[in-house]
Design a protein around this motif. Structure first.
Motif, PDB file in Angstrom:
ATOM      1  N   ARG A 300      71.480  53.860  59.821  1.00  4.55           N
ATOM      2  CA  ARG A 300      71.624  53.080  58.584  1.00  4.55           C
ATOM      3  C   ARG A 300      70.658  51.894  58.561  1.00  4.55           C
ATOM      4  N   ALA A 301      70.497  51.232  59.703  1.00  4.25           N
ATOM      5  CA  ALA A 301      69.592  50.081  59.756  1.00  4.25           C
ATOM      6  C   ALA A 301      68.153  50.501  59.492  1.00  4.25           C
ATOM      7  N   VAL A 302      67.719  51.624  60.073  1.00  2.79           N
ATOM      8  CA  VAL A 302      66.344  52.080  59.892  1.00  2.79           C
ATOM      9  C   VAL A 302      66.121  52.557  58.461  1.00  2.79           C
ATOM     10  N   VAL A 303      67.071  53.313  57.917  1.00  2.00           N
ATOM     11  CA  VAL A 303      66.929  53.792  56.536  1.00  2.00           C
ATOM     12  C   VAL A 303      66.890  52.612  55.565  1.00  2.00           C
ATOM     13  N   ASP A 304      67.704  51.594  55.808  1.00  2.00           N
ATOM     14  CA  ASP A 304      67.686  50.406  54.940  1.00  2.00           C
ATOM     15  C   ASP A 304      66.318  49.735  54.964  1.00  2.00           C
TER      16      ASP A 304
END
Length: 339
Positions: A300-304
């Motif tokens: 989720r952090a990378v996609v954000d």
């Protein structure tokens, strides 16, 4: 080192029967799971942006003994060559006794796990025509959990398939991943000798007698083994976390009751009995639950920050996979790959 035939018979004998279903109900569950597995392919492909073949993966709806048999087949193929080398260096009497003990223990562990696993993508299986991987859906466990959670059966079955389909796509869209994981396992086994295996058996026995607290991840403690465990943990956290993110991301579009399913499933996971928690710890399942959480937070952090295309750089090669340290600190991976 392992009597595979004894492991199979022990697992089949100790596996518990599933929930009561009529022959008609069983046939309906099998058909619905096959349909759900097929339905999950399109949404997962669209959400992940990963292109994977859809016709080369066998989908097996199995009971608990068949799941045990399938895993023993994969284990023997994956571990066999390294264990044969250990056999050659060990005392024949010790080999016979140790093989029986290890076979019985492996069968007992798989019998225990067979009542818990809902589905599994097995990347190490190879079909008669060379096709890699197969998807296993454990019907009695899926029925048992959906009844306990009191959720819509069709929705729950599709939700489970979304997770396992994501694992299928991870490996079939990135064929190098299978060999990479196999290589880590082989390196690990190369660092293991018969004395290490005896130590493992002894420590598990002490843990089961309540003398020590133990996780399987703590059994092997050489520097090289810890390094390999760290590499494997990073990969598995990525795979499990990615699958969790995908099933929840796709869910609202195709699973009407996904919010209820996720809430009740999480509550059940968190309210495990003391006995269940002990079993999870001994089998390394507590670590697996952490992998879901840590991996999902990384994804989720990378996609954000980088979008799905930016995240998909993880699938480029072994060098772009995150380490366990990078899983825990996504900024490290982002700065290394997207600097």
């Amino acid at each position: 080192m392992i009597d595979w035939r004894l492991a199979r018979s022990t697992g089949a004998r100790l596996s518990r029967p599933g929930p009561d279903v009529s022959p008609g109900q069983a046939a309906e569950v099998v058909e619905q799971l096959r349909v759900a597995a097929a339905r999950s392919q399109g949404p997962v492909r669209e959400y992940t942006g990963l292109a994977a073949p859809t016709d080369a993966t066998p989908i097996l709806v199995v009971d608990r003994p068949r799941w045990i048999e399938a895993n023993l087949g994969s284990f023997s193929g994956l571990l066999g060559p390294a264990l044969d080398k250990l056999d050659e260096r060990s005392n024949p009497m010790l080999r016979r006794v140790g093989g029986a003990v290890s076979g019985a223990e492996l069968g007992a562990v798989l019998a225990l796990v067979s009542s818990r696993v809902l589905g599994q993508y097995d990347p190490f299986w190879t079909g008669p025509r060379g096709e890699p991987g197969r998807l296993l859906l454990v019907a009695p466990n899926i029925v048992q959990i959906e009844r306990k959670l009191e959720v819509d059966p069709a929705d729950f079955r599709l939700w489970v398939c979304l997770h396992e389909e994501t694992h299928r796509v991870q490996f079939t869209a990135n064929p190098w991943l299978r060999d990479h994981l196999r290589g880590i396992v082989q390196e690990f086994l190369d660092q293991t000798d018969s004395e290490s295996m005896a130590h493992v058996v002894e420590q598990i026995g002490r843990a089961l007698r309540g003398e020590i607290e133990l996780s399987l991840t703590e059994l092997f403690q050489t520097e090289e083994q810890r390094r390999l465990v760290g590499r494997a943990t990073g990969v598995m956290s990525l795979l499990e976390g990615h699958a969790d993110v995908v099933m929840d991301g796709v869910g609202p579009e195709v699973v009407p009751t996904v919010a209820t399913i996720r809430r009740r499933f999480t509550q059940r996971r968190e309210k495990a009995s003391p006995v269940d928690r002990l079993v999870r710890k001994l089998l390394g399942m507590e670590g697996k639950l952490r992998q879901y959480k840590e991996g999902a937070e990384f994804v989720r952090a990378v996609v954000d920050r980088a979008g799905m295309d930016g995240f998909n750089a993880v699938w480029t090669s072994p060098e772009t996979l995150p380490s366990h340290e990078e899983i825990l600190d996504p900024e490290l991976w982002l700065s290394r790959i997207h600097a």
